[in-house]
Design an enzyme around this catalytic site. Structure first.
Site, PDB file in Angstrom:
ATOM      1  N   CYS A 126     -31.170  -1.706  -0.427  1.00  0.00           N
ATOM      2  CA  CYS A 126     -32.207  -2.741  -0.302  1.00  0.00           C
ATOM      3  C   CYS A 126     -32.559  -3.350  -1.651  1.00  0.00           C
ATOM      4  O   CYS A 126     -32.968  -4.499  -1.721  1.00  0.00           O
ATOM      5  CB  CYS A 126     -33.448  -2.159   0.355  1.00  0.00           C
ATOM      6  SG  CYS A 126     -34.119  -0.750  -0.531  1.00  0.00           S
ATOM      7  N   GLU A 139     -41.112  -1.654   5.119  1.00  0.00           N
ATOM      8  CA  GLU A 139     -40.266  -1.651   3.914  1.00  0.00           C
ATOM      9  C   GLU A 139     -39.011  -2.422   4.282  1.00  0.00           C
ATOM     10  O   GLU A 139     -38.130  -1.896   4.952  1.00  0.00           O
ATOM     11  CB  GLU A 139     -39.943  -0.206   3.505  1.00  0.00           C
ATOM     12  CG  GLU A 139     -41.141   0.603   3.033  1.00  0.00           C
ATOM     13  CD  GLU A 139     -41.602   0.220   1.635  1.00  0.00           C
ATOM     14  OE1 GLU A 139     -40.785  -0.334   0.878  1.00  0.00           O
ATOM     15  OE2 GLU A 139     -42.777   0.457   1.316  1.00  0.00           O
TER      16      GLU A 139
END
Ligand code: NAD
Length: 480
Positions: A255, A221
């Site tokens: 993110c 991720e």
């Protein structure tokens, strides 16, 4: 042997014991029923609620983050994921019967979802609870053992994560190992069945190389530069209020934060004006008030402050216009929400993931121009589109690639556990949340069972001389 080596040897031996204990225990954990796994998830849910104040305090100590933001992005995000798993776990775990083709008649087949075994979860610092415990929810739901390595850069949070996990699990099942890069690398030396890593693309490559040594499966991720497209039909209030919200949240250290804005040129000035309005509304009318705001966190460490400040200085040095903000105070690791326009192409801010509260804006004339700009860069983790015109957002959807997309809002794609969350290539490999996380931490084992007294396979045993069988094979190739 010097003391440093001795120390390293000691904790390496400790990790080895931990790993071996989980390996031995993994089949007992794998055999647990949906009811037993739900009980573990409920215990984790209760521990999060019980430790709410400790979590808020740790996030304040690490980030100076407001308790309200911690409640929403760390606690509620994780408890929501747990509740979703509690509701659907039995369905996810149930073996899935699949069809059998005519030549295999007399047999049956199903998919059995079995845990991968012993998993490693390596987490970043920006959402320490959310990004270590949501993967844990998936791992536990799927029946795995796990070792979590939180980030060394949010040490107060790491300590509370360890305490919470310790309240719910024995170390034979789930353990938290605190430590820095050296500890992470030592852990990566073990033959984990699955490695779930959240962090930067650069470290993602190191993790992938380490996983290759043991052929461990991986989920990466990662991050990247997530664009926001604001077209000429956009609802400006909605666009500006949400972009300012997600850029100020955690000081842009997210993110899926909007990294930069691509706005249709006729709207640039109006958008900048509304962004200023919302930054003032959220954090204060003056630079002093914004710096005092209890709702605006700090950058995580001095190195990251220098990096983000460096991007700002570089852009200004090359001729960018600071339209809002720009104040930076090194002692506090504070950078004001900052809007930049007319940023030259060669500025570093267009290359690196900003991961901070700077918002460069670039204009486009036609939608294909904006699409071409996005496609000239690595596939982002998130893509935001503000547009009232279906044909426009559909065009952006069709002609670009990204991990996820959110239309006329920011961040929704993360908070819905029914959606897969993950990137593509530079922004990641694999996905999680809800059933997607359960599947990521499971092996889909295909099981076929023969129960015919006259199995069709008998026809195909050697020696291959029979004309009838040859005929049957011809028929099989053509028609079945
Ligand atoms: P990072 O990659 O520096 O560190 C992440 C973890 O990896 C930490 O636990 C760290 O100890 C460990 N690590 C660091 N260097 C290592 C090495 N050489 N070998 C082995 N392990 C190592 O990331 P970060 O600075 O903590 O987080 C910021 C990055 O994470 C950004 O790029 C951001 O976009 C990304 N991110 C992605 C998501 C997502 O869900 N996709 C979420 C949050 C953050």
């Amino acid at each position: 042997m010097d003391s440093v080596t001795l120390h390293a040897d000691t904790w390496h031996a400790h990790l080895d014991v931990l790993f071996q204990r989980q390996r031995q225990h993994q089949y007992a954990i794998a055999r647990t029923t949906a009811r037993e796994r739900r009980a573990k998830l409920r215990a984790l849910h209760a521990a999060l609620i019980r430790n709410r104040k400790a979590i808020q305090d740790a996030m304040w100590a690490d980030f100076r983050k407001s308790p309200m933001e911690t409640d929403v992005t760390e606690i509620a995000a994780t408890t929501g994921e747990i509740r979703h798993a509690l509701r659907y776990l039995s369905t996810w775990m149930a073996p899935r019967r699949v069809g059998v083709r005519l030549p295999l008649i007399g047999s049956s087949a199903w998919i059995h979802y079995e845990p991968k075994g012993v998993c490693l979860i390596v987490a970043p610092w920006n959402y320490p609870f959310n990004l270590s415990l949501i993967p844990l929810v998936s791992a536990v739901a799927a029946g795995n053992c796990a070792i979590i390595k939180p980030s060394e850069h949010a040490p107060h949070s790491a300590r509370v994560i360890k305490a919470i996990v310790g309240e719910c699990f024995s170390e034979d099942e789930v353990a938290v190992v605190e430590g820095d890069v050296e500890v992470a690398q030592a852990l990566l030396g073990f033959p984990f069945d699955h490695i779930f890593f959240t962090g930067s693309p650069a470290v993602g490559k190191i993790v992938m190389a380490a996983a290759a040594k043991h052929l461990s499966s991986i989920t990466l991720e990662l991050g990247g530069k997530s664009p926001v497209v604001v077209d000429e039909t956009a609802d400006l209030e909605r666009a500006a209020s949400r972009i300012a919200w997600m850029k100020g949240m955690n000081s842009g250290q997210i993110c899926i934060a909007p990294d930069y804005v691509l706005v249709q040129e006729s709207l640039q000035e109006a958008l900048v004006e509304r962004l200023e309005h919302y930054f003032r509304q959220y954090y204060g009318g003056t630079p002093e008030a914004r710096q005092q705001s209890p709702d605006y966190p700090r950058l995580i460490h001095d190195r990251h402050f220098s990096f983000v400040k460096g991007l700002l200085d570089d852009a200004v040095h090359r001729g960018a216009t600071v339209r809002f903000g720009g104040r930076a105070v090194a002692e506090e690791r504070y950078i004001e929400p900052t809007v930049l326009t007319y940023v030259p192409e060669d500025a570093a801010i267009w290359e690196a993931e900003i991961f901070g509260p700077l918002l460069p804006i670039r204009t486009y004339r036609t939608l294909p121009e904006a699409i071409a700009y996005i496609n000239a860069h690595p596939k982002p983790l998130a893509l935001y589109i503000f547009s009232r015109k279906h044909a426009h957002w559909q065009r952006v959807l069709d002609d670009t690639r990204s991990g996820g997309v959110c239309i006329n809002e920011c961040g929704l794609q993360f908070f819905n556990p029914s959606l897969p969350f993950g990137g593509q290539n530079h922004s990641g490999i694999g996905r999680y949340h809800g059933e997607w996380g359960f599947l990521e931490f499971s092996h889909a084992r295909g099981v076929a069972r023969q129960h015919s007294p006259w199995p069709t396979t008998s026809l195909f045993l050697p020696p291959y001389r029979s004309a009838f069988v040859r005929q049957a094979v011809n028929w099989l190739i053509r028609w079945l």
